[in-house]
Design a protein around this motif. Structure first.
Motif, short mmCIF file in Angstrom:
data_model
loop_
_atom_site.label_atom_id
_atom_site.label_comp_id
_atom_site.label_asym_id
_atom_site.label_seq_id
_atom_site.Cartn_x
_atom_site.Cartn_y
_atom_site.Cartn_z
N ILE A 49 -25.49 35.95 -29.06
CA ILE A 49 -24.89 36.93 -29.97
C ILE A 49 -23.90 36.23 -30.89
O ILE A 49 -23.86 36.49 -32.10
CB ILE A 49 -24.22 38.07 -29.18
N ALA A 50 -23.11 35.31 -30.34
CA ALA A 50 -22.13 34.58 -31.15
C ALA A 50 -22.82 33.72 -32.21
O ALA A 50 -22.37 33.66 -33.36
CB ALA A 50 -21.25 33.71 -30.26
N SER A 51 -23.93 33.08 -31.86
CA SER A 51 -24.63 32.25 -32.84
C SER A 51 -25.25 33.10 -33.94
O SER A 51 -25.26 32.71 -35.11
CB SER A 51 -25.70 31.40 -32.16
N ALA A 52 -25.76 34.28 -33.58
CA ALA A 52 -26.31 35.17 -34.60
C ALA A 52 -25.21 35.68 -35.53
O ALA A 52 -25.41 35.75 -36.76
CB ALA A 52 -27.02 36.36 -33.94
N ILE A 79 -32.67 33.27 -31.02
CA ILE A 79 -33.65 32.94 -32.05
C ILE A 79 -33.11 33.27 -33.43
O ILE A 79 -33.24 32.48 -34.37
CB ILE A 79 -34.99 33.66 -31.79
N ILE A 80 -32.50 34.44 -33.57
CA ILE A 80 -31.91 34.82 -34.86
C ILE A 80 -30.84 33.81 -35.26
O ILE A 80 -30.79 33.36 -36.41
CB ILE A 80 -31.33 36.25 -34.79
N GLY A 126 -22.74 27.03 -34.99
CA GLY A 126 -23.62 28.14 -34.64
C GLY A 126 -24.97 27.67 -34.12
O GLY A 126 -25.52 28.25 -33.18
N PHE A 127 -25.49 26.59 -34.71
CA PHE A 127 -26.77 26.06 -34.25
C PHE A 127 -26.64 25.46 -32.86
O PHE A 127 -27.49 25.66 -31.99
CB PHE A 127 -27.32 25.03 -35.24
N ILE A 128 -25.55 24.72 -32.63
CA ILE A 128 -25.30 24.15 -31.30
C ILE A 128 -25.14 25.26 -30.27
O ILE A 128 -25.66 25.16 -29.14
CB ILE A 128 -24.07 23.22 -31.34
N THR A 129 -24.45 26.33 -30.65
CA THR A 129 -24.27 27.46 -29.73
C THR A 129 -25.60 28.12 -29.39
O THR A 129 -25.84 28.50 -28.24
CB THR A 129 -23.31 28.50 -30.35
#
Length: 109
Positions: A23-26, A87-88, A68-71
């Motif tokens: 959720i954090a990365s999205a 995935i999002i 965000g990508f690493i997360t």
């Protein structure tokens, strides 16, 4: 015998959940896309001469997108999760990394 047939027809829910990292990365990806659009509009309104602050904001967006990508990659490694938000996050952050790197390479030419 009847009890066994009933067990087959019942719906069982798994212990899967939405991961906080996903959720954090999205959310990071959405913030990056929105802020990139705002910075692009500001830069276009100044006809490319928006100044150093817009460039610094663009660099901060790049850092946010990499985080965000690493997360999202760390979220993929968790067990028993729904993969919607990771995935999002991976798609949004990955596309923004590509777009920002292309922009920075074109700026160097």
């Amino acid at each position: 015998m009847a009890k066994n047939k009933r067990d087959k027809d019942m719906i069982y829910f798994s212990g899967r959940r939405h991961t906080r990292r996903g959720i954090a990365s999205a959310i990071m990806g959405l913030i990056a896309v929105v802020s990139f659009n705002i910075v692009s509009i500001v830069s276009a309104s100044y006809k490319g001469n928006a100044g150093m602050i817009v460039g610094i904001i663009g660099f901060l967006i790049l850092i946010l997108v990499i985080l965000g990508f690493i997360t999202s990659v760390k979220a993929f490694k968790e067990r028993d999760i729904f993969y919607r938000f990771p995935i999002i996050g991976a798609v949004l952050n990955g596309l923004m990394i590509i777009i920002l790197f292309i922009l920075y390479i074109l700026a160097l030419l």
